[in-house]
Motif scaffolding. Structure first.
Motif, PDB file in Angstrom:
ATOM      1  N   GLY A 237       6.419 -66.350 -45.878  1.00 18.89           N
ATOM      2  CA  GLY A 237       6.265 -64.906 -45.725  1.00 18.89           C
ATOM      3  C   GLY A 237       7.335 -64.129 -46.471  1.00 18.89           C
ATOM      4  O   GLY A 237       7.107 -62.982 -46.879  1.00 18.89           O
ATOM      5  N   ALA A 238       8.533 -64.726 -46.663  1.00 21.55           N
ATOM      6  CA  ALA A 238       9.574 -64.055 -47.439  1.00 21.55           C
ATOM      7  C   ALA A 238       9.123 -63.860 -48.879  1.00 21.55           C
ATOM      8  O   ALA A 238       9.372 -62.817 -49.494  1.00 21.55           O
ATOM      9  CB  ALA A 238      10.859 -64.867 -47.372  1.00 21.55           C
ATOM     10  N   ALA A 239       8.428 -64.857 -49.446  1.00 19.90           N
ATOM     11  CA  ALA A 239       7.908 -64.704 -50.797  1.00 19.90           C
ATOM     12  C   ALA A 239       6.818 -63.641 -50.857  1.00 19.90           C
ATOM     13  O   ALA A 239       6.703 -62.900 -51.841  1.00 19.90           O
ATOM     14  CB  ALA A 239       7.365 -66.048 -51.289  1.00 19.90           C
ATOM     15  N   LEU A 240       6.008 -63.548 -49.818  1.00 19.28           N
ATOM     16  CA  LEU A 240       4.965 -62.520 -49.782  1.00 19.28           C
ATOM     17  C   LEU A 240       5.586 -61.125 -49.786  1.00 19.28           C
ATOM     18  O   LEU A 240       5.202 -60.259 -50.584  1.00 19.28           O
ATOM     19  CB  LEU A 240       4.091 -62.720 -48.542  1.00 19.28           C
ATOM     20  N   VAL A 241       6.576 -60.909 -48.890  1.00 21.08           N
ATOM     21  CA  VAL A 241       7.232 -59.597 -48.841  1.00 21.08           C
ATOM     22  C   VAL A 241       7.952 -59.313 -50.147  1.00 21.08           C
ATOM     23  O   VAL A 241       7.935 -58.186 -50.666  1.00 21.08           O
ATOM     24  CB  VAL A 241       8.194 -59.552 -47.645  1.00 21.08           C
ATOM     25  N   GLY A 242       8.577 -60.346 -50.709  1.00 19.35           N
ATOM     26  CA  GLY A 242       9.258 -60.145 -51.983  1.00 19.35           C
ATOM     27  C   GLY A 242       8.293 -59.794 -53.102  1.00 19.35           C
ATOM     28  O   GLY A 242       8.609 -58.964 -53.968  1.00 19.35           O
ATOM     29  N   GLY A 243       7.115 -60.420 -53.114  1.00 19.13           N
ATOM     30  CA  GLY A 243       6.128 -60.088 -54.138  1.00 19.13           C
ATOM     31  C   GLY A 243       5.667 -58.642 -54.042  1.00 19.13           C
ATOM     32  O   GLY A 243       5.551 -57.941 -55.050  1.00 19.13           O
ATOM     33  N   VAL A 244       5.405 -58.169 -52.818  1.00 14.86           N
ATOM     34  CA  VAL A 244       5.011 -56.769 -52.638  1.00 14.86           C
ATOM     35  C   VAL A 244       6.135 -55.841 -53.076  1.00 14.86           C
ATOM     36  O   VAL A 244       5.905 -54.798 -53.718  1.00 14.86           O
ATOM     37  CB  VAL A 244       4.620 -56.518 -51.175  1.00 14.86           C
ATOM     38  N   ALA A 245       7.389 -56.205 -52.752  1.00 13.01           N
ATOM     39  CA  ALA A 245       8.524 -55.380 -53.164  1.00 13.01           C
ATOM     40  C   ALA A 245       8.633 -55.314 -54.683  1.00 13.01           C
ATOM     41  O   ALA A 245       8.936 -54.257 -55.261  1.00 13.01           O
ATOM     42  CB  ALA A 245       9.813 -55.951 -52.559  1.00 13.01           C
ATOM     43  N   ALA A 246       8.390 -56.435 -55.362  1.00 13.01           N
ATOM     44  CA  ALA A 246       8.447 -56.429 -56.820  1.00 13.01           C
ATOM     45  C   ALA A 246       7.371 -55.525 -57.412  1.00 13.01           C
ATOM     46  O   ALA A 246       7.603 -54.805 -58.391  1.00 13.01           O
ATOM     47  CB  ALA A 246       8.290 -57.858 -57.338  1.00 13.01           C
ATOM     48  N   VAL A 247       6.179 -55.530 -56.825  1.00 12.63           N
ATOM     49  CA  VAL A 247       5.110 -54.652 -57.309  1.00 12.63           C
ATOM     50  C   VAL A 247       5.496 -53.184 -57.138  1.00 12.63           C
ATOM     51  O   VAL A 247       5.322 -52.364 -58.050  1.00 12.63           O
ATOM     52  CB  VAL A 247       3.794 -54.964 -56.564  1.00 12.63           C
ATOM     53  N   VAL A 248       6.026 -52.842 -55.969  1.00 14.13           N
ATOM     54  CA  VAL A 248       6.446 -51.456 -55.729  1.00 14.13           C
ATOM     55  C   VAL A 248       7.565 -51.066 -56.692  1.00 14.13           C
ATOM     56  O   VAL A 248       7.621 -49.926 -57.172  1.00 14.13           O
ATOM     57  CB  VAL A 248       6.884 -51.286 -54.263  1.00 14.13           C
ATOM     58  N   ALA A 249       8.464 -52.016 -56.990  1.00  9.82           N
ATOM     59  CA  ALA A 249       9.579 -51.712 -57.882  1.00  9.82           C
ATOM     60  C   ALA A 249       9.089 -51.405 -59.298  1.00  9.82           C
ATOM     61  O   ALA A 249       9.483 -50.403 -59.911  1.00  9.82           O
ATOM     62  CB  ALA A 249      10.549 -52.890 -57.906  1.00  9.82           C
ATOM     63  N   VAL A 250       8.225 -52.257 -59.844  1.00 12.19           N
ATOM     64  CA  VAL A 250       7.774 -52.076 -61.229  1.00 12.19           C
ATOM     65  C   VAL A 250       6.838 -50.878 -61.346  1.00 12.19           C
ATOM     66  O   VAL A 250       6.996 -50.027 -62.235  1.00 12.19           O
ATOM     67  CB  VAL A 250       7.088 -53.361 -61.726  1.00 12.19           C
ATOM     68  N   ALA A 251       5.855 -50.788 -60.451  1.00 13.70           N
ATOM     69  CA  ALA A 251       4.913 -49.666 -60.531  1.00 13.70           C
ATOM     70  C   ALA A 251       5.556 -48.358 -60.115  1.00 13.70           C
ATOM     71  O   ALA A 251       5.101 -47.283 -60.536  1.00 13.70           O
ATOM     72  CB  ALA A 251       3.692 -49.951 -59.648  1.00 13.70           C
ATOM     73  N   GLY A 252       6.607 -48.437 -59.288  1.00  8.29           N
ATOM     74  CA  GLY A 252       7.266 -47.209 -58.858  1.00  8.29           C
ATOM     75  C   GLY A 252       7.951 -46.474 -59.984  1.00  8.29           C
ATOM     76  O   GLY A 252       8.145 -45.254 -59.904  1.00  8.29           O
ATOM     77  N   VAL A 253       8.334 -47.172 -61.041  1.00 14.19           N
ATOM     78  CA  VAL A 253       8.952 -46.503 -62.177  1.00 14.19           C
ATOM     79  C   VAL A 253       7.945 -45.626 -62.911  1.00 14.19           C
ATOM     80  O   VAL A 253       8.273 -44.533 -63.394  1.00 14.19           O
ATOM     81  CB  VAL A 253       9.569 -47.549 -63.128  1.00 14.19           C
ATOM     82  N   ALA A 254       6.687 -46.091 -62.989  1.00 16.22           N
ATOM     83  CA  ALA A 254       5.651 -45.306 -63.671  1.00 16.22           C
ATOM     84  C   ALA A 254       4.989 -44.282 -62.765  1.00 16.22           C
ATOM     85  O   ALA A 254       4.326 -43.366 -63.258  1.00 16.22           O
ATOM     86  CB  ALA A 254       4.586 -46.249 -64.243  1.00 16.22           C
TER      87      ALA A 254
END
Length: 783
Positions: free
Chosen positions: A291-308
Motif C-alpha cells: 500500500g505504501a507503493a500505491l500511495v506513493g504512485g498517486v503522490a507522484a501523479v499529483v506531483a507531475v500533473a500538479g505542475v501543469a
C-alpha cells in the motif's frame, strides 16, 4: 457395604486418613507456590501443567469453588495501573500547584530524587521477578522526566519560545527513554514511548521557525523516513511512519492544488516526489506494505500533473492527471520489479483512472439528462447545440482514455473484470463526444446511432459474459436516449426510430446470441413498430381515438407471423398484447370507436386461437366480442340487456346440452359457461345500477335456480356462476341496511368484531384449512 470393623472404629479410621490427606495437600500447595517463585526469579521457561506422562491426572486444587471473575494477574495489573495513575496525579499536582511553596534548590532536589528513584526502582524490581510492578514504576518515572522538562522551562528559561523548547525537550526525552529502554529490555514501555516522543522534534521545530506548510510537510516526511528506517528493527515505528508520511503527502497535495502557477507548484511537487520515493522504498524492502507503493504512485501523479494544472482548464487538468497516472498500469508487465512495488504501481494507476472516470462521468451526465427536456414539447425542433469545442470535450477525452486503459489491462492481464468498465466508459465517451464538440444535429444522431449499434453488436457477440451484459445495458441506454432526442423533430423521429427498430429486429433474428438478449431485442422491435405507427397517425392530424386502428396492426402482425418468430415468439406476442392494450386506451374516449377496436381485437385473438397452442385466446376473443357488443348497446341507450342476451343464452345452453349428451366428459364450463355468462353477468351489472327491486328479485331467483341445478346435476359452471351472482345480488340488496346499522353502532364495535373474528379464525385455523381443502376437492370433482 460389608466391613469387618464396627462402624465406630471404621469412622475413626476414615477421619484419620482424611486428616492425613489434608495435611499432605497443604504441604504440596506450599511446595508448589515456592517452586513458582523460584522459577520466576531464575527466569526459567514456563512449565506446562497437565496430565503426567504415565497418563495419571494432575493433582486437583481441592473441591470445586465458585468461578473467579478476575484472575490473579489481571487483578494485579489493575492495582498496579491504578497505583501508577495515582502517583502520576500526585506528581502533577505537586509540580503545578505546590511548586511555588519551595525554593529553587528544594524543587530541583525533590524532582531529581523522585525521578532518579522512579527510574532506578524497576531494575531492582526486575531482579526480584516483579515485572508488572516494574512496568508501573517505570511509567511513573517517564512521566516525571516530562515534569522535569516542564520545571526546567518554568524556572530556568521562562522567556524561551515554548514551541522550540518543546521540540528540543522532546528530542532529549526520546534519546533518554530510548537509552533507558535499551538498558532495561525487559520493560515494554520505554521504547514505544521514545518512538512517540521522537515524532515531535522536527515538526515542532518547523512550526517554531515559521517554515510554512511546506516546511512542516518536509519535517513530517523526514520524521516518517526515520520511522521507516527504525521500523526495520522496532515494529512500533511502522504506524507513526505511515501516519506522518500520509500527513506529509496531504500537505503536499493541498499546496499543489492551491498553487497559482507552475513555479509555485514545483515546491509541493518535490515534496510529493520525495514521499513517492519513500513509499516505493518501503514496499521494495517490505513486501507486505505494498500500500505504501500505491500511495506513493498517486503522490507522484499529483506531483507531475500538479505542475501543469495551473495552466490548464479544470477539465483538461483531469486529462493531464490521467496521462500521467494511467501509464503506471504498464507495471503489470514489468517482471523486474518486486511484486509489492508492481502491485502498488498498478493500484495507483487504477485509482487515478477511477477518480478521473468519476469526474469525467459527472461532467457528461448533464448531456444525457438534457434530452428529457424534449418531452416538454414534442416535435418543436428547439434543441440547442453545444458550443464548438467547448470545455466539456475534455470529459469525453478523459472517458476514452480510461476506457482504453481498462481494455488494455483486461487484455494483458487475462482478467475479464476491467473489460466491463472499459465498455461503459468507452460508450459514454463516444456517445457524448459529438454533443460536447458541438457537431450538427444530423451528425450527432448519426454518431450516436452508430455507437448504439456497435454496443448492441458487441452484446450479441458476447451475450454470455459480463462484457456482453454491460454492452447490452449501454445499447439500451443509448437507444432510449437517442429516441428521446429524436422527438424534437418529425423527420428525426421516423428516421431514428425506424433504424433502431430495424436493428432490434436484426438482433432478435441473430441465432448465436443468448435467448434473453434476443427476447429483449424482439420486445424493443415491437415497441419501435408501435411508436412508428402512433407517430404516423399523429402526422395525419386524426383524432387521438382513431390512432388505435393503426396500432392494432402490431398485434395482428404478431398473430399472423406466429411460429415464424421462433424462440422470441412469446416475448414478441406479449409486447404485441401490450400494444393492443394501448390501442384500447387510445380509443376509450369515444364509445363507438371503442366498440370497433374491441371487435377488431376479438377478431385478432380469434385468428390467433386457430393454432392449437394458442387456443386459450379463444376465451379472450369471446370476452372482447361481448364487450364490444355491450359498449355498442350502452351507446344506444339500452336499459334492458335481457332482451338481447336471452335470445343468445337459450340456443347457447341448448347447444351445450347437446354436446354434453354426445360427450359426457366435456366440461360444464365449455358447455354452459358462455351461455350463462351472456345473461347473468350483464344483468348483474344492470341490477347494481338499478334503483328498483324487480330486476334484483328476478335475477336472484334465476341465479338461485341455476345454483340448485348445478348442485343437483353436479355441474361446476352453473354452481359457481349462479352462486356468485346470487351472492352479489344479496350484497347489493343488504348494503344500504348494513350502512345504516354501521352508522348507528359505536365506532369501537366494528374493530371489536373484527378482532373477535380474527381470534376465532386463528384458533380454528387448522380446521378451516381442512374445510377449504375438502371444499376444493368437492368442487374439483364436479364437471
Amino acid at each position: 457395604m460389608n466391613s469387618p470393623l464396627p462402624p465406630a472404629e471404621e469412622l475413626a479410621l476414615i477421619d484419620r486418613e482424611l486428616a492425613q490427606l489434608d495435611s499432605r495437600r497443604l504441604y504440596l500447595l506450599t511446595r508448589r507456590d515456592w517452586l513458582l517463585r523460584l522459577i520466576q526469579q531464575s527466569g526459567a521457561a514456563a512449565v506446562q501443567w497437565g496430565p503426567a506422562a504415565s497418563g495419571s491426572p494432575a493433582w486437583s486444587a481441592g473441591p470445586s469453588r465458585p468461578a473467579k471473575e478476575a484472575s490473579a494477574p489481571s487483578a494485579q495489573n489493575v492495582l498496579l495501573a491504578l497505583g501508577a495513575v495515582l502517583l502520576a496525579v500526585a506528581a502533577l499536582a505537586f509540580t503545578l500547584v505546590s511548586w511555588g511553596s519551595m525554593g529553587i534548590a528544594g524543587r530541583s532536589a525533590v524532582l531529581a530524587v523522585v525521578t532518579a528513584a522512579a527510574l532506578a526502582a524497576p531494575a531492582v524490581l526486575l531482579r526480584r521477578g516483579l515485572r508488572s510492578t516494574a512496568e508501573s514504576v517505570a511509567a511513573v518515572g517517564l512521566l516525571l522526566t516530562v515534569l522535569d522538562a516542564y520545571a526546567l522551562y518554568a524556572v530556568g528559561m521562562p522567556d524561551a519560545d515554548g514551541t522550540g523548547y518543546t521540540a528540543g525537550a522532546a528530542a532529549v526525552l526520546a534519546a533518554v527513554w530510548a537509552g533507558y529502554g535499551s538498558a532495561l529490555r525487559a520493560l515494554r514501555i520505554p521504547l514505544p514511548a521514545a518512538v512517540v516522543a521522537a515524532q515531535l522534534p522536527l515538526p515542532l521545530a518547523a512550526v517554531a521557525w515559521q517554515a510554512g506548510p511546506l516546511g512542516v510537510g518536509w519535517a513530517l516526511l523526514v520524521t516518517a523516513a526515520l520511522d521507516a528506517a527504525l521500523a526495520l528493527r522496532v515494529r512500533a515505528a511502522a504506524l507513526p511512519a505511515a501516519l506522518l508520511g500520509s500527513a506529509a503527502l496531504l500537505v503536499g497535495a493541498a499546496q499543489s492544488w492551491s498553487a497559482g502557477s507552475a513555479a509555485q507548484a514545483l515546491g509541493p511537487a518535490a515534496l510529493l516526489l520525495a514521499g513517492a520515493a519513500l513509499g516505493a522504498a518501503a514496499a521494495w524492502r517490505e513486501p507486505r506494505v505494498w500500500g505504501a507503493a500505491l500511495v506513493g504512485g498517486v503522490a507522484a501523479v499529483v506531483a507531475v500533473a500538479g505542475v501543469a494544472r495551473p495552466e490548464l482548464a479544470p477539465g483538461w487538468a483531469v486529462v493531464a492527471h490521467l496521462l500521467v497516472g494511467l501509464p503506471l498500469l504498464a507495471a503489470v508487465r514489468v517482471s523486474a520489479l518486486p511484486e509489492a512495488v508492481r502491485r502498488g504501481a498498478v493500484g495507483a494507476g487504477a485509482v487515478v483512472g477511477a477518480v478521473g472516470a468519476l469526474v469525467s462521468g459527472a461532467a457528461v451526465a448533464p448531456v444525457l439528462v438534457a434530452r428529457l427536456r424534449v418531452l416538454e414539447e414534442v416535435w418543436a425542433a428547439t434543441t440547442p447545440a453545444a458550443d464548438p469545442y467547448g470545455p466539456g470535450a475534455s470529459a469525453a477525452v478523459g472517458l476514452l482514455l480510461t476506457a482504453g486503459a481498462a481494455w488494455w489491462l483486461s487484455r494483458v492481464s487475462a482478467r475479464p473484470g476491467p473489460g466491463v468498465p472499459a465498455v461503459v466508459l468507452g460508450w459514454s465517451g463516444l456517445f457524448t463526444a459529438p454533443v460536447l464538440l458541438g457537431f450538427p444535429v444530423a451528425v450527432v444522431f448519426a454518431v450516436q446511432l452508430a455507437v448504439t449499434g456497435a454496443a448492441g453488436f458487441l452484446a450479441l457477440r458476447r451475450s454470455g459474459r459480463g462484457v456482453g451484459i454491460a454492452a447490452a445495458a449501454c445499447a439500451l441506454a443509448g437507444a432510449v436516449n437517442v429516441s428521446l432526442g429524436a422527438l424534437d423533430g418529425r423527420a428525426a423521429t421516423f428516421a431514428v426510430w425506424g433504424l433502431l427498430g430495424a436493428g432490434c429486429a436484426a438482433g432478435a433474428a441473430y441465432g448465436p446470441a443468448a435467448r434473453w438478449l434476443r427476447s429483449g431485442a424482439a420486445v424493443c422491435a415491437v415497441g419501435y413498430a408501435t411508436g412508428l405507427l402512433v407517430a404516423s397517425a399523429a402526422v395525419t392530424d386524426l383524432a387521438v381515438v382513431w390512432w388505435a386502428l393503426p396500432v392494432l396492426a402490431v398485434p395482428a402482425a404478431a398473430g399472423a407471423l406466429g411460429p415464424r418468430l421462433g424462440a422470441v415468439r412469446l416475448p414478441a406476442e406479449i409486447a404485441a398484447a401490450v400494444a393492443g392494450v394501448l390501442a384500447l386506451a387510445l380509443s376509450a374516449g369515444r364509445p363507438g370507436t371503442l366498440a370497433l377496436v374491441l371487435a377488431l381485437s376479438g377478431v385478432i385473438c380469434a385468428g390467433a386461437a386457430v393454432r392449437p397452442e394458442r387456443r386459450v385466446l379463444g376465451w379472450a376473443a369471446g370476452a372482447l366480442f361481448v364487450a364490444a357488443t355491450w359498449v355498442r348497446l350502452a351507446e344506444a341507450g339500452v336499459t334492458a340487456p335481457e332482451a338481447y342476451t336471452l335470445p343468445v343464452t337459450v340456443p347457447a345452453l341448448a347447444v351445450g346440452f347437446l354436446r354434453r349428451r354426445k360427450d359426457a366428459r366435456a366440461s360444464s364450463w365449455t358447455a354452459y359457461g358462455p351461455g350463462l355468462s351472456a345473461t347473468l353477468l350483464p344483468s348483474l351489472l344492470a341490477a347494481w345500477v338499478d334503483a328498483g327491486w324487480v330486476r334484483p328479485l328476478v335475477l336472484g331467483v334465476a341465479a338461485l335456480a341455476v345454483t340448485l341445478a348445478g348442485a343437483r346435476w353436479r355441474l361446476q359452471a352453473p354452481l359457481l356462476l349462479g352462486g356468485a351472482v346470487l351472492a352479489a345480488v344479496a350484497v347489493h340488496e343488504l348494503a344500504p341496511y348494513v350502512v345504516q346499522v354501521a352508522g348507528a353502532l359505536p365506532r369501537w364495535v366494528l374493530p371489536a368484531l373484527a378482532g373477535v373474528l380474527l381470534l376465532a379464525v386463528g384458533a380454528t385455523y387448522e380446521k378451516r384449512l381442512r374445510d377449504a381443502r375438502r371444499l376444493r376437492a368437492v368442487i374439483g370433482r364436479l364437471r
